[in-house]
Design a protein around this motif. Structure first.
Motif, mmCIF file in Angstrom:
data_model
loop_
_atom_site.group_PDB
_atom_site.id
_atom_site.type_symbol
_atom_site.label_atom_id
_atom_site.label_comp_id
_atom_site.label_asym_id
_atom_site.label_seq_id
_atom_site.Cartn_x
_atom_site.Cartn_y
_atom_site.Cartn_z
ATOM 1 N N THR A 127 0.840 -1.204 0.000
ATOM 2 C CA THR A 127 0.000 0.000 0.000
ATOM 3 C C THR A 127 0.872 1.250 0.000
ATOM 4 O O THR A 127 0.627 2.203 -0.753
ATOM 5 N N HIS A 128 1.900 1.246 0.826
ATOM 6 C CA HIS A 128 2.824 2.396 0.864
ATOM 7 C C HIS A 128 3.499 2.586 -0.496
ATOM 8 O O HIS A 128 3.664 3.719 -0.962
ATOM 9 N N LEU A 129 3.869 1.484 -1.128
ATOM 10 C CA LEU A 129 4.518 1.566 -2.437
ATOM 11 C C LEU A 129 3.556 2.143 -3.484
ATOM 12 O O LEU A 129 3.949 2.973 -4.307
ATOM 13 N N THR A 130 2.302 1.726 -3.426
ATOM 14 C CA THR A 130 1.301 2.248 -4.365
ATOM 15 C C THR A 130 1.177 3.758 -4.226
ATOM 16 O O THR A 130 1.137 4.502 -5.208
ATOM 17 N N HIS A 131 1.134 4.230 -2.980
ATOM 18 C CA HIS A 131 1.036 5.676 -2.727
ATOM 19 C C HIS A 131 2.296 6.401 -3.207
ATOM 20 O O HIS A 131 2.220 7.490 -3.769
ATOM 21 N N LEU A 132 3.428 5.767 -2.954
ATOM 22 C CA LEU A 132 4.714 6.340 -3.391
ATOM 23 C C LEU A 132 4.738 6.499 -4.910
ATOM 24 O O LEU A 132 5.116 7.558 -5.421
ATOM 25 N N TYR A 133 4.362 5.454 -5.603
ATOM 26 C CA TYR A 133 4.379 5.489 -7.066
ATOM 27 C C TYR A 133 3.477 6.610 -7.580
ATOM 28 O O TYR A 133 3.825 7.324 -8.519
ATOM 29 N N ALA A 134 2.309 6.761 -6.958
ATOM 30 C CA ALA A 134 1.371 7.802 -7.391
ATOM 31 C C ALA A 134 1.968 9.190 -7.164
ATOM 32 O O ALA A 134 1.920 10.055 -8.042
ATOM 33 N N LYS A 135 2.543 9.395 -5.983
ATOM 34 C CA LYS A 135 3.089 10.715 -5.663
ATOM 35 C C LYS A 135 4.302 11.069 -6.531
ATOM 36 O O LYS A 135 4.533 12.238 -6.832
ATOM 37 N N LEU A 136 5.054 10.049 -6.912
ATOM 38 C CA LEU A 136 6.250 10.296 -7.721
ATOM 39 C C LEU A 136 5.979 10.148 -9.224
ATOM 40 O O LEU A 136 6.862 10.350 -10.039
ATOM 41 N N SER A 137 4.723 9.783 -9.558
ATOM 42 C CA SER A 137 4.328 9.576 -10.956
ATOM 43 C C SER A 137 5.213 8.541 -11.654
ATOM 44 O O SER A 137 5.706 8.764 -12.751
ATOM 45 N N VAL A 138 5.399 7.408 -10.971
ATOM 46 C CA VAL A 138 6.199 6.315 -11.542
ATOM 47 C C VAL A 138 5.403 5.011 -11.454
ATOM 48 O O VAL A 138 4.344 4.958 -10.822
ATOM 49 N N LYS A 139 5.956 3.954 -12.086
ATOM 50 C CA LYS A 139 5.222 2.692 -12.119
ATOM 51 C C LYS A 139 5.949 1.530 -11.453
ATOM 52 O O LYS A 139 5.382 0.458 -11.289
ATOM 53 N N ASP A 140 7.228 1.724 -11.090
ATOM 54 C CA ASP A 140 7.919 0.606 -10.463
ATOM 55 C C ASP A 140 8.985 1.097 -9.480
ATOM 56 O O ASP A 140 9.238 2.294 -9.351
ATOM 57 N N ARG A 141 9.603 0.138 -8.789
ATOM 58 C CA ARG A 141 10.564 0.446 -7.730
ATOM 59 C C ARG A 141 11.779 1.215 -8.257
ATOM 60 O O ARG A 141 12.206 2.199 -7.665
ATOM 61 N N ALA A 142 12.315 0.727 -9.380
ATOM 62 C CA ALA A 142 13.524 1.361 -9.930
ATOM 63 C C ALA A 142 13.273 2.828 -10.271
ATOM 64 O O ALA A 142 14.070 3.710 -9.958
ATOM 65 N N ALA A 143 12.128 3.094 -10.900
ATOM 66 C CA ALA A 143 11.793 4.471 -11.282
ATOM 67 C C ALA A 143 11.571 5.325 -10.042
ATOM 68 O O ALA A 143 11.951 6.496 -9.993
ATOM 69 N N ALA A 144 10.954 4.735 -9.018
ATOM 70 C CA ALA A 144 10.699 5.471 -7.774
ATOM 71 C C ALA A 144 12.014 5.929 -7.154
ATOM 72 O O ALA A 144 12.162 7.086 -6.726
ATOM 73 N N VAL A 145 12.986 5.026 -7.124
ATOM 74 C CA VAL A 145 14.295 5.356 -6.547
ATOM 75 C C VAL A 145 14.994 6.427 -7.388
ATOM 76 O O VAL A 145 15.545 7.400 -6.857
ATOM 77 N N ALA A 146 14.958 6.262 -8.703
ATOM 78 C CA ALA A 146 15.614 7.227 -9.601
ATOM 79 C C ALA A 146 15.017 8.622 -9.428
ATOM 80 O O ALA A 146 15.744 9.615 -9.300
ATOM 81 N N VAL A 147 13.685 8.702 -9.408
ATOM 82 C CA VAL A 147 13.017 10.002 -9.267
ATOM 83 C C VAL A 147 13.294 10.599 -7.890
ATOM 84 O O VAL A 147 13.493 11.803 -7.746
ATOM 85 N N ALA A 148 13.317 9.745 -6.873
ATOM 86 C CA ALA A 148 13.571 10.225 -5.507
ATOM 87 C C ALA A 148 14.957 10.856 -5.386
ATOM 88 O O ALA A 148 15.130 11.894 -4.744
ATOM 89 N N TYR A 149 15.962 10.253 -6.021
ATOM 90 C CA TYR A 149 17.303 10.832 -6.007
ATOM 91 C C TYR A 149 17.332 12.131 -6.803
ATOM 92 O O TYR A 149 17.927 13.129 -6.380
ATOM 93 N N GLU A 150 16.638 12.106 -7.947
ATOM 94 C CA GLU A 150 16.601 13.270 -8.831
ATOM 95 C C GLU A 150 15.989 14.484 -8.125
ATOM 96 O O GLU A 150 16.432 15.615 -8.284
ATOM 97 N N ARG A 151 14.977 14.232 -7.319
ATOM 98 C CA ARG A 151 14.278 15.326 -6.627
ATOM 99 C C ARG A 151 14.857 15.633 -5.240
ATOM 100 O O ARG A 151 14.342 16.484 -4.525
ATOM 101 N N GLY A 152 15.882 14.890 -4.860
ATOM 102 C CA GLY A 152 16.515 15.179 -3.578
ATOM 103 C C GLY A 152 15.782 14.601 -2.388
ATOM 104 O O GLY A 152 16.040 14.971 -1.246
ATOM 105 N N ILE A 153 14.830 13.676 -2.646
ATOM 106 C CA ILE A 153 14.101 13.051 -1.537
ATOM 107 C C ILE A 153 15.019 12.067 -0.845
ATOM 108 O O ILE A 153 14.991 11.911 0.380
ATOM 109 N N LEU A 154 15.847 11.392 -1.651
ATOM 110 C CA LEU A 154 16.881 10.506 -1.105
ATOM 111 C C LEU A 154 18.217 11.191 -1.300
ATOM 112 O O LEU A 154 18.508 11.693 -2.378
ATOM 113 N N GLY A 155 19.021 11.218 -0.250
ATOM 114 C CA GLY A 155 20.296 11.895 -0.353
ATOM 115 C C GLY A 155 21.395 10.986 -0.854
ATOM 116 O O GLY A 155 21.262 9.796 -0.843
#
Length: 211
Positions: free
Chosen positions: A183-211
């Protein structure tokens, strides 16, 4: 809406040919009446006050006052009319301000006439009408960082995902069920506008959510 279910319309566009075309289209269709026309935002506000239409078909980019300013002013005045934006443009810089200003719907000028008629009736009833292209842009904008930030738990899940942790392991580490992790992953994907784990991580680094 009028008691006889006829929808009254005010057409706002700076191109006479477009106004003529829309007037002809609506006047030839049952259930609609065109109360008047305006060639700019300022005139649109004046005509709306004088004619009290059910729906205003509003272009956005006009020399005689921008459509968004007119929508904002109509909203400020608590005008009864619903505004349906009908424009050539579907860019973020046009779409979002119009919706935020109070527009009920947003269609592109290449919409089929039946779709336009349906949209005007829906707008008159207070329902939101968005062309598919506009809807997808709005969803993306709403999900953009800053508008809908990640929760602390979502960040924890994302951090573990970035380390390559499986759902089962994430559940164990955070003392939650695997279903909750999903459920958390589904919400994450929606908020980051991505469809899978790899994209979520990539976008998170790109936006500075992950340092």
């Amino acid at each position: 809406m009028s008691d006889d279910a006829t929808v009254s319309v005010l057409i706002v566009d700076d191109h006479p040919v477009v106004r003529d075309g829309l007037r002809g289209m609506f006047e030839s269709a049952p259930g609609f009446t065109v109360l008047g026309e305006a060639s700019g935002g300022v005139e649109a506000v004046e005509k709306a006050a004088a004619l009290d239409p059910d729906v205003i078909l509003m272009d956005l980019r006009m020399p005689g006052g921008a459509g968004v300013d007119a929508i904002r002013e109509l909203t400020r005045r608590s005008a009864r009319a619903k505004v349906l934006v009908l424009t050539t443009y579907d860019t973020d810089s046009d779409t979002l301000p119009a919706i935020e200003a109070g527009a009920t719907g947003y269609l592109l000028k290449d919409a089929p006439r039946d779709e336009l008629f349906t949209a005007v009736r829906a707008a008159a009833e207070g329902r939101t009408v968005l062309s598919p292209a506009v809807a997808s842009r709005l969803v993306s904008a709403v999900r953009a960082p800053g508008n809908e930030p990640l929760s602390a738990r979502e960040r924890e899940v994302l951090t573990l995902v970035a380390k390559g942790t499986s759902n089962r392991e994430i559940a164990r580490v955070l003392f939650i069920s695997e279903a909750t992790v999903k459920t958390h992953l589904t919400h994450l994907y929606a908020k980051l506008s991505v469809k899978d784990r790899a994209a979520a991580v990539a976008v998170a680094y790109e936006r500075g959510i992950l340092g």
